[in-house]
Design an enzyme around this catalytic site. Structure first.
Site, PDB file in Angstrom:
ATOM      1  N   ARG A 198      11.365   6.058  -4.199  1.00  0.00           N
ATOM      2  CA  ARG A 198      10.661   6.011  -2.912  1.00  0.00           C
ATOM      3  C   ARG A 198      11.393   5.109  -1.913  1.00  0.00           C
ATOM      4  NH1 ARG A 198       4.319   5.496  -4.945  1.00  0.00           N
ATOM      5  NH2 ARG A 198       4.357   7.330  -6.291  1.00  0.00           N
TER       6      ARG A 198
ATOM      7  N   ASP B  59       1.988  -2.338  -6.558  1.00  0.00           N
ATOM      8  CA  ASP B  59       1.875  -1.068  -5.844  1.00  0.00           C
ATOM      9  C   ASP B  59       3.038  -0.960  -4.864  1.00  0.00           C
ATOM     10  OD1 ASP B  59       0.868   1.377  -5.119  1.00  0.00           O
ATOM     11  OD2 ASP B  59      -1.143   0.667  -4.697  1.00  0.00           O
TER      12      ASP B  59
ATOM     13  N   ASP C 226       3.724   1.297   2.615  1.00  0.00           N
ATOM     14  CA  ASP C 226       3.207   2.651   2.451  1.00  0.00           C
ATOM     15  C   ASP C 226       2.465   3.111   3.699  1.00  0.00           C
ATOM     16  OD1 ASP C 226       4.243   2.607  -0.083  1.00  0.00           O
ATOM     17  OD2 ASP C 226       2.338   2.909  -1.124  1.00  0.00           O
TER      18      ASP C 226
ATOM     19  N   ASP D  30      -1.116  -2.621  -1.492  1.00  0.00           N
ATOM     20  CA  ASP D  30       0.286  -2.649  -1.085  1.00  0.00           C
ATOM     21  C   ASP D  30       0.639  -3.965  -0.409  1.00  0.00           C
ATOM     22  OD1 ASP D  30       0.619   0.083  -1.833  1.00  0.00           O
ATOM     23  OD2 ASP D  30      -0.291   0.687   0.073  1.00  0.00           O
TER      24      ASP D  30
END
Length: 321
Positions: A220, A163, A167, A134
């Site tokens: 997301r 990615d 996160d 990430d």
């Protein structure tokens, strides 16, 4: 981690928890020793490297060495650093601060794993390939403040080429993501990585998303499993699937504006939300009614009609140190 799925205040405070007012507090801080707000202000607070050593870096080698220890430290990034590499591990009690808008990490991201008390501020992170992780990953960690960052990739490649941008997984807790420009990406910000990780995540994953500008995102924005989220004072532009609450998550969504979204706020697998003063721009709120009506910290709201002017141009890597 890869899975199938200057106007606004950096320290907005001083208002009653149950009844924040719809006013703009222009209290933005620019010092290296500023403390966090939102969930990152709880559990003892988040001060990063305040009171520790100070260094300035401009190369990949110097950067990785400077941020690794758990000793108190403030690490300034001067200019761009480009390297195709795995995430750089960040130690506890660390402040990473970009000196200005040229401080951009390209090709590698940051990993806060099993650490606490970390601030990442006024930094750009872009085009981190999925094989390298990430852009910013927070795992098994608590008290992390991500503020005034600009995170992006592109949407010219397929959804698995990069990615996540920011996160939070494996019971990460007491995190605030504020004043950020989050853009040009497929799967932006995941909170809770798996439907099967409830035993570890339940009771954790408390996160504040405040004063952020989300643009050209597929999904997301954010997606939350099991945890507790507060999303306020944010502008969502061409975000297809916005706030996704799932697997028992409780989310309070306030004072946001959506433009060009197909699903602004929605549930998957029994996620819940309470929404107040949001302009969904023609999209619908289909989330199940939740119970999170207050949060245990002070904050102020600008109102959904004022969010765009308050956030666009102010969020992102707009500070100078």
């Amino acid at each position: 981690m890869k899975f199938v799925a200057t106007l606004i205040a950096c320290g907005l405070s001083g208002l009653a928890l149950a009844a924040p007012t719809a006013t703009v507090d222009s209290l933005e801080k620019r010092g290296p020793n500023d403390a966090a707000f939102g969930y990152a202000s709880l559990n003892g607070g988040t001060t990063g490297g305040a009171g520790g050593t100070t260094t300035t870096v401009s190369s990949y080698a110097a950067f990785t060495a400077a941020v690794s220890s758990d000793a108190k430290k403030v690490v300034y990034v001067s200019g761009p650093i480009k390297q195709s590499a795995k995430q750089v591990k960040v130690g506890s009690n660390t402040s990473i601060i970009g000196k200005d808008s040229t401080a951009v990490l390209e090709g590698f991201g940051l990993l806060v794993k099993e650490k606490s008390n970390v601030i990442i501020r006024n930094l750009g992170v872009k085009k981190v390939l999925a094989e390298n992780g990430d852009a910013i990953g927070i795992q098994y960690s608590n008290n992390v403040w991500v503020d005034h960052v600009d995170v992006s990739s592109d949407r010219d490649h397929d959804k698995d080429y990069y990615d996540g941008l920011i996160d939070l997984t494996h019971a990460a807790d007491y995190v605030t993501i504020s004043n950020c420009y989050i853009h040009d990406h497929w799967k932006a910000s995941l909170v809770g990585h798996s439907d099967n990780n409830g035993d570890e995540d339940t009771g954790h994953l408390r996160v504040t998303y405040a004063n952020n500008y989300w643009s050209n995102i597929n999904s997301r924005a954010p997606s939350l499993r099991f945890g507790t989220g507060h999303v306020y004072n944010s502008y969502f532009e061409n975000v297809s699937d916005g706030i996704n609450t799932r697997d028992g998550a409780q989310v309070l969504v306030e004072s946001n504006q959506f433009v060009g979204s197909s699903k602004a706020l929605y549930s998957t697998d029994a996620g819940y939300a309470v929404e107040k003063d949001n302009d969904f721009g023609g999209a619908k709120n289909t989330a199940l009614k939740g119970t999170l009506t207050t949060v245990p910290y002070s904050y102020s709201l600008v109102g959904s009609s004022k969010v765009k002017s308050a956030v666009v141009g102010q969020a992102g890597q707009t500070l100078k140190f």
